[in-house]
Design a protein around this motif. Structure first.
Motif, PDB file in Angstrom:
ATOM      1  N   GLN A  20       0.767  -1.150   0.096  1.00 15.56           N
ATOM      2  CA  GLN A  20       0.104   0.152  -0.086  1.00 15.56           C
ATOM      3  C   GLN A  20       0.829   1.138   0.132  1.00 15.56           C
ATOM      4  O   GLN A  20       1.700   1.376   0.781  1.00 15.56           O
ATOM      5  CB  GLN A  20      -0.877  -0.007   1.261  1.00 15.56           C
ATOM      6  N   ILE A  21       0.697   2.336  -0.757  1.00 18.04           N
ATOM      7  CA  ILE A  21       1.293   3.592  -1.001  1.00 18.04           C
ATOM      8  C   ILE A  21       0.392   4.680  -0.346  1.00 18.04           C
ATOM      9  O   ILE A  21      -0.845   4.844  -0.842  1.00 18.04           O
ATOM     10  CB  ILE A  21       1.680   3.762  -2.402  1.00 18.04           C
ATOM     11  N   ASN A  22       0.922   5.439   0.538  1.00 16.59           N
ATOM     12  CA  ASN A  22       0.266   6.439   1.031  1.00 16.59           C
ATOM     13  C   ASN A  22       1.101   7.865   0.906  1.00 16.59           C
ATOM     14  O   ASN A  22       2.162   7.459   0.638  1.00 16.59           O
ATOM     15  CB  ASN A  22      -0.090   6.365   2.368  1.00 16.59           C
ATOM     16  N   ALA A  23       0.445   8.959   0.936  1.00 12.64           N
ATOM     17  CA  ALA A  23       0.922  10.083   0.629  1.00 12.64           C
ATOM     18  C   ALA A  23       0.745  11.399   1.628  1.00 12.64           C
ATOM     19  O   ALA A  23      -0.550  11.158   2.074  1.00 12.64           O
ATOM     20  CB  ALA A  23       0.944  10.482  -0.831  1.00 12.64           C
ATOM     21  N   LYS A  24       1.456  12.078   1.793  1.00 11.48           N
ATOM     22  CA  LYS A  24       1.188  13.396   2.556  1.00 11.48           C
ATOM     23  C   LYS A  24       1.710  14.560   1.906  1.00 11.48           C
ATOM     24  O   LYS A  24       3.013  14.627   1.636  1.00 11.48           O
ATOM     25  CB  LYS A  24       1.843  13.258   4.155  1.00 11.48           C
ATOM     26  N   LYS A  25       0.926  15.338   1.537  1.00 16.67           N
ATOM     27  CA  LYS A  25       1.088  16.551   0.865  1.00 16.67           C
ATOM     28  C   LYS A  25       2.252  17.652   1.603  1.00 16.67           C
ATOM     29  O   LYS A  25       1.890  17.833   2.742  1.00 16.67           O
ATOM     30  CB  LYS A  25      -0.007  17.538   0.590  1.00 16.67           C
ATOM     31  N   ASN A  26       3.459  17.996   0.908  1.00 17.68           N
ATOM     32  CA  ASN A  26       4.394  18.879   1.656  1.00 17.68           C
ATOM     33  C   ASN A  26       4.463  19.979   0.649  1.00 17.68           C
ATOM     34  O   ASN A  26       5.627  19.951  -0.106  1.00 17.68           O
ATOM     35  CB  ASN A  26       5.476  18.135   1.993  1.00 17.68           C
ATOM     36  N   GLY A  27       3.880  20.918   0.565  1.00 16.57           N
ATOM     37  CA  GLY A  27       4.150  22.235  -0.294  1.00 16.57           C
ATOM     38  C   GLY A  27       3.660  21.592  -1.533  1.00 16.57           C
ATOM     39  O   GLY A  27       2.600  21.038  -1.844  1.00 16.57           O
ATOM     40  N   GLY A  28       4.384  21.628  -2.640  1.00 19.06           N
ATOM     41  CA  GLY A  28       4.018  21.104  -4.066  1.00 19.06           C
ATOM     42  C   GLY A  28       4.536  19.547  -4.157  1.00 19.06           C
ATOM     43  O   GLY A  28       4.155  18.988  -5.182  1.00 19.06           O
ATOM     44  N   SER A  29       5.185  19.067  -3.298  1.00 22.94           N
ATOM     45  CA  SER A  29       5.756  17.633  -3.186  1.00 22.94           C
ATOM     46  C   SER A  29       4.917  16.623  -2.409  1.00 22.94           C
ATOM     47  O   SER A  29       3.900  17.371  -1.719  1.00 22.94           O
ATOM     48  CB  SER A  29       7.123  17.568  -2.997  1.00 22.94           C
ATOM     49  N   PHE A  30       4.991  15.613  -2.289  1.00 28.16           N
ATOM     50  CA  PHE A  30       4.288  14.661  -1.368  1.00 28.16           C
ATOM     51  C   PHE A  30       5.296  13.853  -0.859  1.00 28.16           C
ATOM     52  O   PHE A  30       6.292  13.048  -1.411  1.00 28.16           O
ATOM     53  CB  PHE A  30       3.334  13.858  -2.388  1.00 28.16           C
ATOM     54  N   ASP A  31       5.282  13.332   0.486  1.00 24.03           N
ATOM     55  CA  ASP A  31       5.930  12.730   1.389  1.00 24.03           C
ATOM     56  C   ASP A  31       5.202  11.036   1.168  1.00 24.03           C
ATOM     57  O   ASP A  31       4.222  11.112   1.684  1.00 24.03           O
ATOM     58  CB  ASP A  31       6.100  12.776   2.822  1.00 24.03           C
ATOM     59  N   LEU A  32       6.014   9.900   0.529  1.00 22.64           N
ATOM     60  CA  LEU A  32       5.405   8.868   0.279  1.00 22.64           C
ATOM     61  C   LEU A  32       5.859   7.858   1.606  1.00 22.64           C
ATOM     62  O   LEU A  32       6.806   7.947   2.226  1.00 22.64           O
ATOM     63  CB  LEU A  32       5.881   8.404  -0.997  1.00 22.64           C
ATOM     64  N   THR A  33       4.804   7.118   1.696  1.00 20.84           N
ATOM     65  CA  THR A  33       5.148   5.760   2.743  1.00 20.84           C
ATOM     66  C   THR A  33       4.688   4.523   2.016  1.00 20.84           C
ATOM     67  O   THR A  33       3.396   4.455   1.659  1.00 20.84           O
ATOM     68  CB  THR A  33       4.458   6.075   4.025  1.00 20.84           C
ATOM     69  N   VAL A  34       5.443   3.697   1.891  1.00 18.88           N
ATOM     70  CA  VAL A  34       5.101   2.294   1.279  1.00 18.88           C
ATOM     71  C   VAL A  34       5.183   1.341   2.270  1.00 18.88           C
ATOM     72  O   VAL A  34       6.226   1.346   3.147  1.00 18.88           O
ATOM     73  CB  VAL A  34       5.915   2.183  -0.010  1.00 18.88           C
ATOM     74  N   GLN A  35       3.915   0.637   2.355  1.00 22.68           N
ATOM     75  CA  GLN A  35       3.840  -0.546   3.516  1.00 22.68           C
ATOM     76  C   GLN A  35       3.512  -1.631   2.971  1.00 22.68           C
ATOM     77  O   GLN A  35       2.746  -1.799   2.061  1.00 22.68           O
ATOM     78  CB  GLN A  35       2.450   0.017   4.293  1.00 22.68           C
ATOM     79  N   PHE A  36       4.258  -2.706   3.599  1.00 23.28           N
ATOM     80  CA  PHE A  36       4.135  -4.187   3.284  1.00 23.28           C
ATOM     81  C   PHE A  36       3.113  -4.558   4.462  1.00 23.28           C
ATOM     82  O   PHE A  36       3.606  -4.663   5.630  1.00 23.28           O
ATOM     83  CB  PHE A  36       5.514  -4.658   3.119  1.00 23.28           C
ATOM     84  N   LYS A  37       2.149  -5.131   3.994  1.00 15.11           N
ATOM     85  CA  LYS A  37       1.061  -5.387   5.060  1.00 15.11           C
ATOM     86  C   LYS A  37       1.280  -6.465   5.921  1.00 15.11           C
ATOM     87  O   LYS A  37       0.356  -6.808   6.561  1.00 15.11           O
ATOM     88  CB  LYS A  37      -0.255  -5.367   4.368  1.00 15.11           C
ATOM     89  N   LYS A  38       1.856  -7.242   5.575  1.00 11.91           N
ATOM     90  CA  LYS A  38       2.347  -8.553   6.461  1.00 11.91           C
ATOM     91  C   LYS A  38       3.890  -9.085   6.487  1.00 11.91           C
ATOM     92  O   LYS A  38       4.599  -8.829   5.271  1.00 11.91           O
ATOM     93  CB  LYS A  38       1.460  -9.763   6.175  1.00 11.91           C
TER      94      LYS A  38
END
Length: 431
Positions: A246-264
């Motif tokens: 699963q890939i999640n993102a948090k907006k940081n100005g014009g960019s996005f901080d990404l977090t990639v999670q392996f679920k198990k």
């Protein structure tokens, strides 16, 4: 055939003490909703014929799914309401092939809203279950989701298709008959802006869509969990495995901080692993309006890993600087695991979109070129999209052929992170 469930004054369900009830819970069905808190609609159990397709090599299963859906009985336009899907009877049990460990089964599905408002509501439950023996009753967690109400009138909620993920394999279950609504929300005018919760404490719920709109003021974006099949080049040869990502993102100005999670966790350690010796990274693939890849990395293991302890891939993080404007997609890409001087490279045999973002071009952004943002590189690449993934094993009856297929699927999950660790046991077979 539907029956109503009594609700306590506080809105909680009255527990039915029926020993036989647990026995009918089975792996392929994932279609029942959980009751909600005070002010909840009186949920009716609905029952529907279901066709479930397990992983390749295992026969499909036709069974009956029973579901209860709970939501607030009344709400106002503008409210975001929590809905809960409880499985009272899935469509198949755990086959007589493998034992499923605790917290290895996760359901997800789609809830249909109809009437005054039409919508597909993404539902997902946590990976929480007791240990389930071969041939045992399947226990599925309650699935949760949210719906923003837009229209005055009666909104009906009806369970639809669902998927059960067990040991990184998917079983997809689809209704084979018309399903009746299980709950109804009476929506009035009022321009509400709050969230009406169906439970006393609200837990994390998946968003209705994984598309991020840059103009709404939203800053946190949750992607969907996708099943990615990997072909891995390991120090001991070629291996394959499928893992939920699963890939999640948090907006940081014009960019996005990404977090990639392996679920198990993908395997138990075959030998002691010292701290600081395993480091994973990935190139997230961009598509849609943007092109390229975004490099994300995870920390090394902070503590020693004992023999038999689970090896988990930590969250991988990095920064995505868009190089183009429009809807840009993010999909899991090549995974690299370095351990004790060895490298395991896992390449997806196919990839699926986990997250879609509305982007605006930034100086030095991706868009097929090469750039660096916050220590994160972006370079040219391609992307392909696909459907969502989650699922599990279906009942097939015990047979040598079925057992070999299932064992092959399970053993494949022990490769993804563990490939680089296999060097600990030269000349010996790992589990």
């Amino acid at each position: 055939m539907s029956k109503r469930r009594r609700v306590t004054p506080t809105g909680g369900p009255v527990v039915r003490r029926a020993g036989a009830a647990a026995a009918v819970l089975v792996l392929c069905s994932a279609g029942v909703l959980l009751g909600m808190s005070a002010g909840s609609a009186e949920a009716a159990e609905v029952s529907y014929a279901t066709h479930c397709v397990p992983p390749a090599g295992i026969d499909p299963v036709d069974g009956t799914t029973k579901v209860e859906i709970t939501a607030p009985a009344t709400a106002k336009v503008g409210d975001t309401v929590d809905v809960v899907w409880k499985f009272t009877q899935p469509a198949a049990k755990n086959p007589d092939i493998i034992d499923l460990p605790a917290n290895s089964v996760q359901p997800s599905g789609t809830l249909k809203a109809s009437g005054a408002q039409t919508a597909d509501i993404a539902m997902q439950g946590p990976r929480e279950n007791p240990a389930i023996p071969k041939g045992g009753a399947m226990v599925l967690s309650d699935m949760k989701g949210t719906l923003k109400l837009t229209t005055v009138g009666e909104v009906k909620l009806t369970p639809d298709a669902y998927t059960v993920n067990a040991m990184s394999t998917d079983t997809k279950c689809t209704p084979t008959e018309t399903v009746q609504p299980s709950a109804t929300i009476q929506v009035s005018a009022g321009g509400g802006t709050g969230t009406k919760s169906a439970t006393p404490t609200r837990s994390s719920s998946p968003t209705v869509t994984s598309s991020a709109s840059g103009g709404t003021g939203q800053t946190d974006f949750t992607g969907k969990e996708v099943q990615i099949p990997y072909a891995c080049k390991t120090p001991l040869g070629d291996k394959s495995a499928t893992s939920p990502v699963q890939i999640n993102a948090k907006k940081n100005g014009g960019s996005f901080d990404l977090t990639v999670q392996f679920k198990k966790s993908v395997m138990d350690s075959p030998a002691p692993i010292p701290k600081g010796s395993v480091k994973p990274s990935m190139d997230v693939v961009l598509g849609g309006a943007d092109k390229g890849t975004v490099h994300v990395e995870g920390p090394t293991n902070a503590a020693d890993i004992k023999t038999g302890d689970p090896i988990a891939i930590p969250d991988l993080t990095g920064t995505y600087k868009p190089g183009a404007g429009g809807k840009s997609t993010l999909s899991p890409g090549v995974l690299t695991v370095k351990a004790l001087g060895t490298t395991t490279t896992c390449t997806p045999t196919k990839t699926e979109v986990s997250l879609t973002l509305d982007t605006s071009p930034q100086p030095g952004g991706a868009s097929g070129g090469t750039s660096t943002s916050g220590g994160t590189s972006s370079s040219g690449g391609a992307s392909s999209s696909g459907g969502s993934g989650s699922g599990g094993l279906a009942e097939t009856g015990a047979s040598d052929h079925g057992a070999l297929k299932a064992l092959g699927l399970v053993s494949g999950t022990a490769i993804l992170l563990g490939g680089a660790v296999f060097t600990f046991l030269p000349g010996r077979r790992t589990r």
